[in-house]
Design a protein around this motif. Structure first.
Motif, PDB file in Angstrom:
ATOM      1  N   LYS A 227     -10.472  -9.352  -3.449  1.00  0.00           N
ATOM      2  CA  LYS A 227     -11.784  -9.726  -3.964  1.00  0.00           C
ATOM      3  C   LYS A 227     -12.688  -8.502  -4.132  1.00  0.00           C
ATOM      4  CE  LYS A 227     -11.584 -14.282  -1.762  1.00  0.00           C
ATOM      5  NZ  LYS A 227     -12.198 -15.200  -0.760  1.00  0.00           N
ATOM      6  N   MET A 228     -12.436  -7.475  -3.330  1.00  0.00           N
ATOM      7  CA  MET A 228     -13.243  -6.256  -3.405  1.00  0.00           C
ATOM      8  C   MET A 228     -12.786  -5.316  -4.518  1.00  0.00           C
ATOM      9  SD  MET A 228     -15.634  -6.390  -1.065  1.00  0.00           S
ATOM     10  CE  MET A 228     -15.762  -8.169  -1.186  1.00  0.00           C
ATOM     11  N   GLY A 229     -11.582  -5.584  -5.091  1.00  0.00           N
ATOM     12  CA  GLY A 229     -11.137  -4.748  -6.202  1.00  0.00           C
ATOM     13  C   GLY A 229      -9.721  -4.229  -6.115  1.00  0.00           C
ATOM     14  N   ALA A 230      -8.985  -4.550  -5.048  1.00  0.00           N
ATOM     15  CA  ALA A 230      -7.610  -4.071  -4.921  1.00  0.00           C
ATOM     16  C   ALA A 230      -6.716  -4.718  -5.972  1.00  0.00           C
ATOM     17  CB  ALA A 230      -7.071  -4.366  -3.530  1.00  0.00           C
ATOM     18  N   ASP A 231      -5.821  -3.918  -6.532  1.00  0.00           N
ATOM     19  CA  ASP A 231      -4.835  -4.420  -7.497  1.00  0.00           C
ATOM     20  C   ASP A 231      -3.511  -4.740  -6.815  1.00  0.00           C
ATOM     21  OD1 ASP A 231      -6.372  -3.913 -10.079  1.00  0.00           O
ATOM     22  OD2 ASP A 231      -6.394  -1.921  -9.182  1.00  0.00           O
ATOM     23  N   VAL A 232      -3.136  -3.923  -5.834  1.00  0.00           N
ATOM     24  CA  VAL A 232      -1.885  -4.102  -5.096  1.00  0.00           C
ATOM     25  C   VAL A 232      -2.217  -4.007  -3.616  1.00  0.00           C
ATOM     26  CG1 VAL A 232       0.406  -3.154  -4.613  1.00  0.00           C
ATOM     27  CG2 VAL A 232      -0.507  -3.082  -6.947  1.00  0.00           C
ATOM     28  N   THR A 233      -1.682  -4.926  -2.814  1.00  0.00           N
ATOM     29  CA  THR A 233      -1.881  -4.860  -1.364  1.00  0.00           C
ATOM     30  C   THR A 233      -0.541  -4.675  -0.678  1.00  0.00           C
ATOM     31  OG1 THR A 233      -1.750  -7.282  -1.136  1.00  0.00           O
ATOM     32  CG2 THR A 233      -3.941  -6.331  -1.468  1.00  0.00           C
ATOM     33  N   LEU A 234      -0.527  -3.805   0.341  1.00  0.00           N
ATOM     34  CA  LEU A 234       0.701  -3.530   1.090  1.00  0.00           C
ATOM     35  C   LEU A 234       0.457  -3.804   2.566  1.00  0.00           C
ATOM     36  CD1 LEU A 234       1.740  -0.070  -0.470  1.00  0.00           C
ATOM     37  CD2 LEU A 234       2.503  -2.369  -1.154  1.00  0.00           C
ATOM     38  N   ASN A 235       1.274  -4.665   3.142  1.00  0.00           N
ATOM     39  CA  ASN A 235       1.244  -4.882   4.584  1.00  0.00           C
ATOM     40  C   ASN A 235       2.228  -3.902   5.212  1.00  0.00           C
ATOM     41  OD1 ASN A 235       1.728  -5.847   7.277  1.00  0.00           O
ATOM     42  ND2 ASN A 235       0.869  -7.830   6.672  1.00  0.00           N
ATOM     43  N   PHE A 236       1.706  -2.961   5.998  1.00  0.00           N
ATOM     44  CA  PHE A 236       2.561  -1.897   6.537  1.00  0.00           C
ATOM     45  C   PHE A 236       3.628  -2.436   7.484  1.00  0.00           C
ATOM     46  CE2 PHE A 236      -1.044  -1.956   9.565  1.00  0.00           C
ATOM     47  CZ  PHE A 236      -0.359  -2.096  10.768  1.00  0.00           C
ATOM     48  N   ARG A 237       3.473  -3.686   7.916  1.00  0.00           N
ATOM     49  CA  ARG A 237       4.495  -4.280   8.782  1.00  0.00           C
ATOM     50  C   ARG A 237       5.743  -4.692   7.996  1.00  0.00           C
ATOM     51  NH1 ARG A 237       1.498  -5.142  13.405  1.00  0.00           N
ATOM     52  NH2 ARG A 237      -0.741  -5.482  13.057  1.00  0.00           N
ATOM     53  N   ASN A 238       5.595  -4.779   6.684  1.00  0.00           N
ATOM     54  CA  ASN A 238       6.687  -5.279   5.850  1.00  0.00           C
ATOM     55  C   ASN A 238       7.346  -4.213   4.972  1.00  0.00           C
ATOM     56  OD1 ASN A 238       5.968  -7.816   6.856  1.00  0.00           O
ATOM     57  ND2 ASN A 238       4.584  -8.218   5.138  1.00  0.00           N
ATOM     58  N   VAL A 239       6.647  -3.094   4.733  1.00  0.00           N
ATOM     59  CA  VAL A 239       7.188  -2.076   3.821  1.00  0.00           C
ATOM     60  C   VAL A 239       6.938  -0.684   4.388  1.00  0.00           C
ATOM     61  CG1 VAL A 239       6.851  -3.491   1.750  1.00  0.00           C
ATOM     62  CG2 VAL A 239       5.041  -1.922   2.482  1.00  0.00           C
ATOM     63  N   ASP A 240       7.711   0.274   3.908  1.00  0.00           N
ATOM     64  CA  ASP A 240       7.416   1.685   4.146  1.00  0.00           C
ATOM     65  C   ASP A 240       6.358   2.082   3.128  1.00  0.00           C
ATOM     66  OD1 ASP A 240       7.552   4.601   3.653  1.00  0.00           O
ATOM     67  OD2 ASP A 240       9.138   4.547   5.160  1.00  0.00           O
ATOM     68  N   VAL A 241       5.152   2.299   3.590  1.00  0.00           N
ATOM     69  CA  VAL A 241       4.020   2.477   2.694  1.00  0.00           C
ATOM     70  C   VAL A 241       4.200   3.680   1.772  1.00  0.00           C
ATOM     71  CG1 VAL A 241       1.551   2.989   2.592  1.00  0.00           C
ATOM     72  CG2 VAL A 241       2.411   1.313   4.238  1.00  0.00           C
ATOM     73  N   VAL A 242       4.622   4.799   2.312  1.00  0.00           N
ATOM     74  CA  VAL A 242       4.770   6.003   1.490  1.00  0.00           C
ATOM     75  C   VAL A 242       5.821   5.788   0.408  1.00  0.00           C
ATOM     76  CG1 VAL A 242       5.366   8.451   1.493  1.00  0.00           C
ATOM     77  CG2 VAL A 242       3.997   7.492   3.373  1.00  0.00           C
ATOM     78  N   ASP A 243       6.972   5.234   0.789  1.00  0.00           N
ATOM     79  CA  ASP A 243       8.019   4.964  -0.205  1.00  0.00           C
ATOM     80  C   ASP A 243       7.522   4.010  -1.279  1.00  0.00           C
ATOM     81  OD1 ASP A 243       9.778   6.587   1.092  1.00  0.00           O
ATOM     82  OD2 ASP A 243      10.979   4.973   1.991  1.00  0.00           O
ATOM     83  N   GLU A 244       6.798   2.978  -0.873  1.00  0.00           N
ATOM     84  CA  GLU A 244       6.326   1.978  -1.820  1.00  0.00           C
ATOM     85  C   GLU A 244       5.325   2.572  -2.807  1.00  0.00           C
ATOM     86  OE1 GLU A 244       6.849  -1.824  -3.325  1.00  0.00           O
ATOM     87  OE2 GLU A 244       7.883  -0.823  -1.656  1.00  0.00           O
ATOM     88  N   VAL A 245       4.421   3.417  -2.314  1.00  0.00           N
ATOM     89  CA  VAL A 245       3.456   4.060  -3.212  1.00  0.00           C
ATOM     90  C   VAL A 245       4.186   4.952  -4.213  1.00  0.00           C
ATOM     91  CG1 VAL A 245       1.574   5.747  -3.348  1.00  0.00           C
ATOM     92  CG2 VAL A 245       1.502   3.928  -1.624  1.00  0.00           C
ATOM     93  N   MET A 246       5.208   5.652  -3.751  1.00  0.00           N
ATOM     94  CA  MET A 246       5.948   6.529  -4.670  1.00  0.00           C
ATOM     95  C   MET A 246       6.694   5.714  -5.727  1.00  0.00           C
ATOM     96  SD  MET A 246       5.148   9.544  -4.149  1.00  0.00           S
ATOM     97  CE  MET A 246       4.221  10.463  -2.926  1.00  0.00           C
ATOM     98  N   LYS A 247       7.187   4.547  -5.332  1.00  0.00           N
ATOM     99  CA  LYS A 247       7.828   3.677  -6.325  1.00  0.00           C
ATOM    100  C   LYS A 247       6.810   3.198  -7.358  1.00  0.00           C
ATOM    101  CE  LYS A 247      11.360   1.836  -3.166  1.00  0.00           C
ATOM    102  NZ  LYS A 247      11.755   0.638  -2.373  1.00  0.00           N
ATOM    103  N   ILE A 248       5.659   2.758  -6.884  1.00  0.00           N
ATOM    104  CA  ILE A 248       4.627   2.227  -7.778  1.00  0.00           C
ATOM    105  C   ILE A 248       4.152   3.296  -8.757  1.00  0.00           C
ATOM    106  CG2 ILE A 248       2.239   1.348  -7.830  1.00  0.00           C
ATOM    107  CD1 ILE A 248       2.886  -0.030  -5.122  1.00  0.00           C
TER     108      ILE A 248
END
Length: 366
Positions: A227-248
């Motif tokens: 609602k504040m403006g995020a396009d993609v949300t990542l729950n760090f408990r479910n994904v490797d955040v750094v890897d996911e950002v690099m994929k995106i």
């Protein structure tokens, strides 16, 4: 007007309690503001836990919304009975730091481990006076110093809850976006979606980021970040955040990252997701030394920029934030999830400190 008031006072580690205090006398440059709404900040919890040093007997709190009760003789352009806010940072605009363009650092000084002035440690928080070096806002009244430089009238039609974030949370979060050097079309990753991180998300959208990625471990907060403006949300408990950002980003990395938690892990991840030449904007309050890994920092050769910030204050900063709220471009009322009377603030601290019941911000009503 009676000469005594209720105030939430720090009485030692683990103790903030309601006591009776004398209502402050008003000097020529001051304003006495009757608090109608204030709130609890994460920094107040650090004070409660003894992790941030303040004097025992100090009234805590630094986010005032209220009504001018009495004006000092030198304060012009305001009137008694006027609804106002003042920034958590209330600079004098007379110090070297203020005149050098850093009003948040107004009067910053050196402290030793006992909280006394010395050459042993830098306390870059002296522009933050409420609930730090003078009595704060978790009370029925607060004395605003240098009032002409710090009071901002609340536009007609706005509720206390709509403007409650302006004195600190909104100003800090927006500064995170400003310090991130965001350009139109940028990709921005924001670590932690507590109140400050959510405001940083809103600020990144206003600055023109075309892809905003937010990171948190709480799905409810991630939903609010949408609602504040995020396009993609990542729950760090479910994904490797750094890897996911690099994929995106197809391996390119983000143009900017904003760290809004204050831990080694989130700081390091905020550095690792950056493109070469990217900017890390740090908003976290760090309680331990940070380590910068050589690989994440490209051995110091990656053209990275790391910017830190303390919440900007002053009446012009507050006017701008109030204008954004009044325009409808940002609605932060949803961040106020609970309401307590000042008399029950100890219970409110317990709720907020333990992050129960989906709490984000609590409106405290004297």
């Amino acid at each position: 007007m009676a000469n005594m008031m209720k105030a939430a006072v720090f009485l030692g580690k683990g103790r903030i309690e309601i006591v009776e205090k004398k209502i402050p006398d008003v000097g020529p440059n001051d304003a006495l503001v009757r608090i109608t709404t204030t709130t609890i900040c994460g920094t107040d919890v650090h004070i409660l836990k003894g992790e941030y040093p303040v004097k025992e007997g100090l009234t805590i709190g630094h986010e005032p919304v209220g009504i001018i009760e009495k004006l000092g003789s030198n304060v012009k352009g305001y009137h008694e009975g006027q609804r106002v806010i003042a920034g958590a940072i209330c600079p004098s605009f007379t110090s070297y730091a203020c005149q050098d363009g850093y009003p948040s650092q107004d009067g910053s000084y050196l402290l030793d481990e006992d909280g006394k002035c010395s050459c042993h440690g830098y306390k870059a928080t002296a522009g933050w006076r409420f609930g730090n070096i003078i009595d704060g806002t978790q009370a029925e009244y607060v004395l605003v110093p240098d009032a002409q430089a710090n009071l901002a009238p609340i536009p007609d039609g706005l509720t206390d809850e709509q403007v409650l974030m302006c004195p600190d949370i909104m100003s800090t979060g927006f500064k995170g976006a400003e310090n991130a050097n965001i350009q139109i079309g940028d990709i921005v990753v924001i670590f932690a979606q507590g109140p400050i991180g959510l405001c940083a998300t809103a600020g990144a959208k206003l600055k023109g980021a075309s892809l905003i990625i937010t990171v948190d471990g709480n799905d409810q907060r991630l939903a609010i970040s949408k609602k504040m403006g995020a396009d993609v949300t990542l729950n760090f408990r479910n994904v490797d955040v750094v890897d996911e950002v690099m994929k995106i980003t197809n391996g390119r990395g983000a143009d900017a990252s904003i760290e809004a938690l204050g831990t080694q892990l989130t700081f390091e991840q905020a550095l690792r997701v950056l493109k070469p030449g990217g900017t890390l904007s740090s908003l976290g309050v760090y309680s331990e030394d940070l380590t910068i890994p050589i690989s994440a920092f490209a051995s110091g050769l990656g053209d990275h920029k790391i910017n830190t910030a303390l919440c900007p204050g002053g009446k012009e900063r507050m006017r701008r934030l109030l204008s954004v709220v009044e325009s409808g471009r940002v609605d932060l009322g949803a961040l106020v999830t609970h309401e307590y009377k000042l008399d029950n603030i100890v219970e409110a601290y317990e709720l907020f400190a333990n992050q129960r019941d989906g709490v984000l911000k609590i409106a405290i009503k004297p």
